[in-house]
Design an enzyme around this catalytic site. Sequence first.
Site, PDB file in Angstrom:
ATOM      1  N   TYR A   1      12.941 -31.708  12.848  1.00 46.79           N
ATOM      2  CA  TYR A   1      13.713 -32.440  13.854  1.00 46.79           C
ATOM      3  C   TYR A   1      14.187 -31.412  14.877  1.00 46.79           C
ATOM      4  O   TYR A   1      14.902 -30.468  14.515  1.00 46.79           O
ATOM      5  CB  TYR A   1      14.913 -33.140  13.221  1.00 46.79           C
ATOM      6  CG  TYR A   1      14.561 -34.298  12.319  1.00 46.79           C
ATOM      7  CD1 TYR A   1      14.515 -35.597  12.810  1.00 46.79           C
ATOM      8  CD2 TYR A   1      14.276 -34.091  10.967  1.00 46.79           C
ATOM      9  CE1 TYR A   1      14.196 -36.665  11.981  1.00 46.79           C
ATOM     10  CE2 TYR A   1      13.953 -35.146  10.132  1.00 46.79           C
ATOM     11  CZ  TYR A   1      13.919 -36.434  10.644  1.00 46.79           C
ATOM     12  OH  TYR A   1      13.599 -37.490   9.821  1.00 46.79           O
TER      13      TYR A   1
ATOM     14  N   LYS B   1      15.256 -44.662   8.331  1.00 54.13           N
ATOM     15  CA  LYS B   1      16.019 -45.593   7.500  1.00 54.13           C
ATOM     16  C   LYS B   1      15.522 -47.046   7.565  1.00 54.13           C
ATOM     17  O   LYS B   1      15.983 -47.889   6.791  1.00 54.13           O
ATOM     18  CB  LYS B   1      17.500 -45.562   7.906  1.00 54.13           C
ATOM     19  CG  LYS B   1      18.180 -44.244   7.583  1.00 54.13           C
ATOM     20  CD  LYS B   1      18.143 -43.967   6.109  1.00 54.13           C
ATOM     21  CE  LYS B   1      18.524 -42.551   5.771  1.00 54.13           C
ATOM     22  NZ  LYS B   1      18.045 -42.121   4.470  1.00 54.13           N
TER      23      LYS B   1
ATOM     24  N   TYR C   1      20.155 -38.622   3.761  1.00 53.93           N
ATOM     25  CA  TYR C   1      18.711 -38.593   4.011  1.00 53.93           C
ATOM     26  C   TYR C   1      17.924 -39.046   2.788  1.00 53.93           C
ATOM     27  O   TYR C   1      16.978 -39.826   2.902  1.00 53.93           O
ATOM     28  CB  TYR C   1      18.271 -37.184   4.412  1.00 53.93           C
ATOM     29  CG  TYR C   1      16.975 -37.143   5.156  1.00 53.93           C
ATOM     30  CD1 TYR C   1      16.933 -37.056   6.549  1.00 53.93           C
ATOM     31  CD2 TYR C   1      15.748 -37.186   4.488  1.00 53.93           C
ATOM     32  CE1 TYR C   1      15.737 -37.025   7.243  1.00 53.93           C
ATOM     33  CE2 TYR C   1      14.547 -37.161   5.165  1.00 53.93           C
ATOM     34  CZ  TYR C   1      14.550 -37.063   6.551  1.00 53.93           C
ATOM     35  OH  TYR C   1      13.352 -37.051   7.220  1.00 53.93           O
TER      36      TYR C   1
ATOM     37  N   PRO D   1      14.757 -44.752  14.649  1.00 49.74           N
ATOM     38  CA  PRO D   1      13.889 -44.121  13.655  1.00 49.74           C
ATOM     39  C   PRO D   1      14.351 -42.744  13.194  1.00 49.74           C
ATOM     40  O   PRO D   1      13.810 -42.215  12.230  1.00 49.74           O
ATOM     41  CB  PRO D   1      12.530 -44.027  14.378  1.00 49.74           C
ATOM     42  CG  PRO D   1      12.868 -44.051  15.836  1.00 49.74           C
ATOM     43  CD  PRO D   1      14.087 -44.913  15.957  1.00 49.74           C
TER      44      PRO D   1
ATOM     45  N   HIS E   1       9.034 -34.181  -0.574  1.00 54.63           N
ATOM     46  CA  HIS E   1       9.709 -33.248   0.321  1.00 54.63           C
ATOM     47  C   HIS E   1      11.101 -32.947  -0.245  1.00 54.63           C
ATOM     48  O   HIS E   1      11.909 -33.851  -0.431  1.00 54.63           O
ATOM     49  CB  HIS E   1       9.820 -33.835   1.731  1.00 54.63           C
ATOM     50  CG  HIS E   1       8.595 -33.608   2.553  1.00 54.63           C
ATOM     51  ND1 HIS E   1       8.623 -33.424   3.913  1.00 54.63           N
ATOM     52  CD2 HIS E   1       7.292 -33.506   2.203  1.00 54.63           C
ATOM     53  CE1 HIS E   1       7.392 -33.235   4.363  1.00 54.63           C
ATOM     54  NE2 HIS E   1       6.571 -33.288   3.339  1.00 54.63           N
TER      55      HIS E   1
END
Length: 389
Positions: A200, A296, A384, A292, A72
């Site tokens: 998200y 991580k 990220y 979550p 990704h």
Amino acid sequence: MRTQVVIIGGGPSGLLLSQLLYTKGIDSIVLERQTRDHVLGRIRAGVLEQGMMALMAEAGVDARMKAKGIAHHGTLISYDDTLFRIDFQKHTGTSVMVYGQTEVTQDLYAAREAHGGQIEFEVAGVTIHDADRDAPYVTYTVGGQERRIDCDFVAGCDGFHGVSRNSIPQRSRREFEKVYPFGWLGVLSETPPVNDEIIYANSERGFALCSMRNDQLSRYYIQCSMADKPQDWSDDAFWQELKRRIPQDQAAQLVTGPSIEKSIAPLRSFVTEPMRWGRLFLCGDAAHIVPPTGAKGLNTAASDVHYLFTGLCQHYLDGTDEGLERYSEKALARVWKAERFSWWFSSLMHRYPDQSAFDLRMQRAELEFLRSSDAAQKALAENYVGLPY
């Protein structure tokens, strides 16, 4: 029995440490409370940072990940009907890998078994002795028989409820905790993902997450009350609520189907300091938990494994203990940065029961700033894909 390192916990962090040690000729024995099938049945995170991927390669267990994982290069964030993308390649030059924790664990079990790694399953009564002295040992029972392993070091990779952290006297540790006033209701379904990248979503009805395990296996979450139970939510009710929380164009192309797993996960931030007591070293959930949001959990466990593996190699191969002496310091420095990111991202994307009208306006302003600012997007992308070790 005797070994160099006893590893308590046969999840991915314990197995990864054991496999890495094997590559350097350092012996270990893994003790696991559950059965192998139970460990492999756990549904967990599926996004791997750059550092975790590098450790899989170093351990020689990355072939299937490379073949089946999904790279990704960005992620999507929405609020109301606004959808924008954080470009990992543009801001960091790297990406993340969508590859389920179950797959990681399966690869590590296969590697340890192929190389004759010793793993004891269904152990009970694990007790760590003399960790603050020069000759620690671990006792336990398996199949009704009492056993003892003498060792040089103990790695506690046995999770939040394991024995390792609680083997450190309370006077010698300090704990920090934040419990969030909501949970995540998660559904796994044999359906194609709604989007090629993870979404998200912030909505007035609460947070939602659209993720995947592969091109025909999707993982979806919605923010829910901790008073809820999975059985309170029919599949139809879940899908309807998810559609209300994501942009209309995404909802219109969402493919629904029967859930094959449904559960509610609480959200917690937790850190214990220090992560070392004598010859006992804590790794992963035994020492810290993150919400979550941002995936991580497994990745912070991997960074712990990196620091501990490095320290043990220096001890056995180079004759220096600097890495072990500084293990807790180095691991915690990175852990707290991951905690900050997970806390910030959770605060940005969820609805809290005590949010005022001002708080909601600030949350919206933060989202709009993130959408319009390259600098803000770069900061999110760097966290990220994973901060360097």
